[in-house]
Structure formats: structure tokens, C-alpha cells
Design a protein around this motif. Structure first.
Motif, PDB file in Angstrom:
ATOM      1  N   ASP A  71      29.044  18.367  14.888  1.00 30.33           N
ATOM      2  CA  ASP A  71      28.372  18.284  13.597  1.00 30.33           C
ATOM      3  C   ASP A  71      27.205  17.302  13.603  1.00 30.33           C
ATOM      4  OD1 ASP A  71      30.210  20.118  12.517  1.00 30.33           O
ATOM      5  OD2 ASP A  71      31.675  18.516  12.228  1.00 30.33           O
ATOM      6  N   TYR A  72      26.804  16.854  14.790  1.00 27.62           N
ATOM      7  CA  TYR A  72      25.627  16.003  14.940  1.00 27.62           C
ATOM      8  C   TYR A  72      24.529  16.779  15.657  1.00 27.62           C
ATOM      9  CZ  TYR A  72      28.222  11.774  13.641  1.00 27.62           C
ATOM     10  OH  TYR A  72      28.943  10.819  12.958  1.00 27.62           O
ATOM     11  N   LYS A  73      23.299  16.425  15.391  1.00 28.59           N
ATOM     12  CA  LYS A  73      22.183  17.008  16.114  1.00 28.59           C
ATOM     13  C   LYS A  73      22.159  16.411  17.523  1.00 28.59           C
ATOM     14  CE  LYS A  73      19.432  17.532  11.906  1.00 28.59           C
ATOM     15  NZ  LYS A  73      18.214  17.113  11.170  1.00 28.59           N
ATOM     16  N   LEU A  94      23.127  11.335  21.250  1.00 33.20           N
ATOM     17  CA  LEU A  94      22.691  10.287  22.169  1.00 33.20           C
ATOM     18  C   LEU A  94      22.490   8.964  21.447  1.00 33.20           C
ATOM     19  CD1 LEU A  94      20.100  12.293  24.307  1.00 33.20           C
ATOM     20  CD2 LEU A  94      22.408  11.610  24.964  1.00 33.20           C
ATOM     21  N   GLU A  95      21.819   9.023  20.311  1.00 36.39           N
ATOM     22  CA  GLU A  95      21.482   7.808  19.561  1.00 36.39           C
ATOM     23  C   GLU A  95      22.718   7.033  19.129  1.00 36.39           C
ATOM     24  OE1 GLU A  95      19.456   6.651  15.256  1.00 36.39           O
ATOM     25  OE2 GLU A  95      19.096   8.631  16.142  1.00 36.39           O
TER      26      GLU A  95
END
Length: 380
Positions: free
Chosen positions: A247-249, A254-255
Motif C-alpha cells: 500500500d506504499y508507492k 525506500l524512503e
């Protein structure tokens, strides 16, 4: 139902043991500097050596599945042809080489001599190895399988390398004041180890050597009322829920270091000993087992820091275990996650010290969402 016995135990450790002084040569330096927390974490966990399936430049020497297969092969080192007699392969890990296919079938792929047998892949963290063992145990007791192999393996060294981490400033003073605060992302770098262990479970004991009769295996989870404590591939939100990496881009993954292992240190300190060992106390009462009946107590420890906490709990609850009954090889093998209990039992089983009639109590706590597995064995 048939009885079930552990008749052989084996392990596989990759490469040579890595000392505390060599660790950062393998795992690298975060922000180009030696870790300020390393000495404090190692002082608390008291680990002196561990094993990595990588070289100092990060080159992979063994996959997780390869190590598991090598541990299985080691069970049949004196008679390799009998490897084909396996009729169940139950493989556990918390660090599979891929999301799909399952870890178990990848291990099976490294064992071409075997037949087209049943393969299962229990998932989880430290308790997964015991779940794999229980599946083998139940299959033999039911009479469905004759030669069941359970194995557990971990390969986390690659994700502990410095190039997997954001630059982080270690808060040395806080670490000195509260060892639990060392249980952050950097803590796990100085804790985890690679390797694999395996059990052969059969319905009859060995004729010419010792076996371990499996008296019972009991487990429990407190996830119905406890939130996640250790997690990977997700991030913990303020309300205690986990948000999946799905659910993350991609740039957010990475960030936010979503694929790094993280630990909620406050929950760990509050819950890990009290929850699980209260359950163990109740199981022993229910089974009519006294600690006086037990000759060996093998607790899976992530750190020797918890040894005194467990000891205090037992003493306060009227079931003290003399220190001479305790056994762990955390200091020499490191924390091998799901495989740690296999590593400990292998060392005791092959030590030549066991006598018939002696009992061995296994205890495996898992902090990820507070699960526990316990087992009683009798030497026969």
C-alpha cells in the motif's frame, strides 16, 4: 495413534564463524562510520560469534533454500541413499528467498533424489520452526507419514548490510540508560545469524542409539489482543495497525525503509516474558509436569538480556529452574530465528551427554505479535 520420535538432528552453518570484531566488515558501516550502539547491544546480548551466508563484499554464498536442503542432507550423511525414503518435508523460515513459490518447494527443488512428496511451508518468525516440527509430529502420529523431515532456516544477513539502511544517528546516552532502546533497527544487525537445522521424525525410536520421544507440543498466540511488536515489509501506524508494503508507492518503500526489520521496543520489554511464560506455567500444571522432572531447559533467547527476566519470572511464580539445567548456544551461533531451537537441540542431542529417561523442555517465544511454542521430550 502411533508415537513419534526425533531420531536424527542435523544443522548447516554457512562459511566460518564471524567474530564481534569482524561484523562490520561483513555488514558495512552506516554513514561510513562505526556503529556507536554496537558495543552496547553486544554487551547485552552477549553473542560472541555468528554465521553469514555472504562474503565481506556482500556476495551471496548460499540461498536460504540451499542451506535448508544441506541441513536435510546432513540427516542422511551416513546413508545418502535413504534420503529418497522421506515422505514429508515441512520447511519453515521468516526470510524466504522470494515471495513465491513457497520456501518449502524451493528446498524440495534442491533435493532431486526425493520422491514427489508432500511439502508444507509454515510461515512466521521464531515459532515457525516449531510449527514445521509439529506438522511432522502430527503426520507421524496419525500414521500418515513414516519418515517426516522438519527443517527451519534463516538468511537475513543480506538485509542487514549498511546499504539497506538510511543514515541514522545513534543515541548512545539513551542506549546506556535503557537497554530496551537498543532493540531498534540497528540492534537487529548485531543479533541475527544465518543457518539451518533439521529433525527426522519417525514412529519408532533408533535401535542402536538414543531418540527423543515427543510427549507434547503446545502453542498459543496473543494476537487477539496484542498489536505487532516486530515486523518487516510494513510500517506501524499511530493506532498500532500495520500498513503493508503493497500500500506504499515504490519510492515510499525506500524512503521509509519499509522492507527493513523493525521492533517496537516498548512492547517487547513489557510483554515478551510475562505473556508466554505465564502460559507455560499453566501448561505444566495442566500436563502434571514439575520442573523437578526436567533435566534440560532450552529457551530460545534473542538476547541473554532476557535470561535473568525469565529466571526471575520462574522464581517469583514458584517454579524455579536451577541454572545447571539451562542450555542455549546463542553466544556461539547467534539468533538464527526459526532455526535457533533446532541448533540448540542438535548440540544437546549429539553431545553424548543425554541419558535415557531424561526430559528436555523447549520454549520458543516470538515477539512479532506474541506467539509461543513449548515442547516436552523424553530421551529413549
Amino acid at each position: 495413534m502411533s508415537e513419534a520420535y526425533i531420531t536424527r538432528i542435523a544443522k548447516f552453518l554457512p562459511n566460518e564463524a564471524v567474530s564481534n570484531e569482524e561484523m562490520e566488515q561483513y555488514l558495512g558501516y552506516i554513514n561510513g562510520k562505526p556503529s556507536k550502539s554496537k558495543a552496547i547491544v553486544l554487551r547485552n546480548n552477549k553473542i560472541k560469534s555468528r554465521y553469514y551466508a555472504i562474503t565481506k563484499d556482500g556476495t551471496v554464498t548460499h540461498t536460504n533454500a540451499e542451506m535448508a536442503a544441506l541441513a536435510v542432507r546432513a540427516l542422511f550423511a551416513d546413508a545418502p541413499d535413504t534420503l529418497k525414503e522421506i515422505d514429508l518435508l515441512s520447511c519453515a523460515t521468516s526470510s524466504a528467498d522470494q515471495l513465491m513459490p513457497s520456501h518449502g518447494v524451493m528446498v524440495h527443488g534442491h533435493l532431486p533424489e526425493t520422491e514427489s512428496i508432500e511439502v508444507v511451508s509454515p510461515s512466521g518468525v521464531c515459532c515457525a520452526g516449531m510449527h514445521a516440527f509439529k506438522y511432522a509430529y502430527m503426520s507421524v502420529r496419525l500414521g500418515e507419514k513414516v519418515k517426516a523431515v522438519s527443517c527451519a532456516s534463516e538468511r537475513l544477513s543480506s538485509v542487514l548490510r549498511s546499504d539497506q539502511f538510511e543514515d541514522e544517528i545513534q543515541q548512545l546516552i539513551k542506549l546506556e540508560q535503557n537497554p530496551f532502546l537498543a532493540f531498534e533497527k540497528d540492534f537487529l544487525r548485531w543479533m541475527l545469524s544465518d543457518g539451518a537445522g533439521s529433525f527426522l521424525v519417525e514412529s519408532k525410536p533408533n535401535k542402536d542409539s538414543i531418540s527423543l520421544k515427543i510427549e507434547w507440543i503446545e502453542g498459543c498466540s496473543y494476537a487477539n489482543h496484542e498489536e505487532a511488536c516486530m515486523y518487516m515489509g510494513a510500517d506501524k501506524l499511530p493506532d498500532g495497525t500495520l500498513k503493508s508494503y503493497k500500500d506504499y508507492k515504490p519510492d515510499e518503500v525506500l524512503e521509509k525503509s519499509i522492507l527493513s526489520i523493525k521492533q517496537d521496543v516498548k512492547l517487547l520489554g513489557e510483554k515478551i516474558v510475562k505473556l508466554g511464560f505465564t502460559k507455560l506455567k499453566n501448561i505444566l500444571i495442566e500436563k502434571g509436569v514439575s520442573m523437578d522432572d526436567v533435566q534440560y531447559f532450552l529457551p530460545h533467547l534473542s538476547s541473554y538480556f532476557f535470561e535473568s527476566k525469565i529466571d526471575e519470572f520462574f522464581t517469583e511464580n514458584g517454579i524455579p529452574i536451577p541454572k545447571e539445567k539451562w542450555f542455549t548456544n546463542l553466544d556461539s551461533k547467534g539468533n538464527v530465528g526459526a532455526a535457533s531451537i533446532y541448533m540448540m537441540l542438535e548440540e544437546v542431542f549429539n553431545s553424548g551427554r543425554l541419558k535415557k529417561g531424561e526430559k528436555i523442555l523447549l520454549a520458543v517465544p516470538e515477539s512479532s505479535r506474541f506467539s509461543y511454542m513449548f515442547c516436552l521430550l523424553t530421551v529413549v
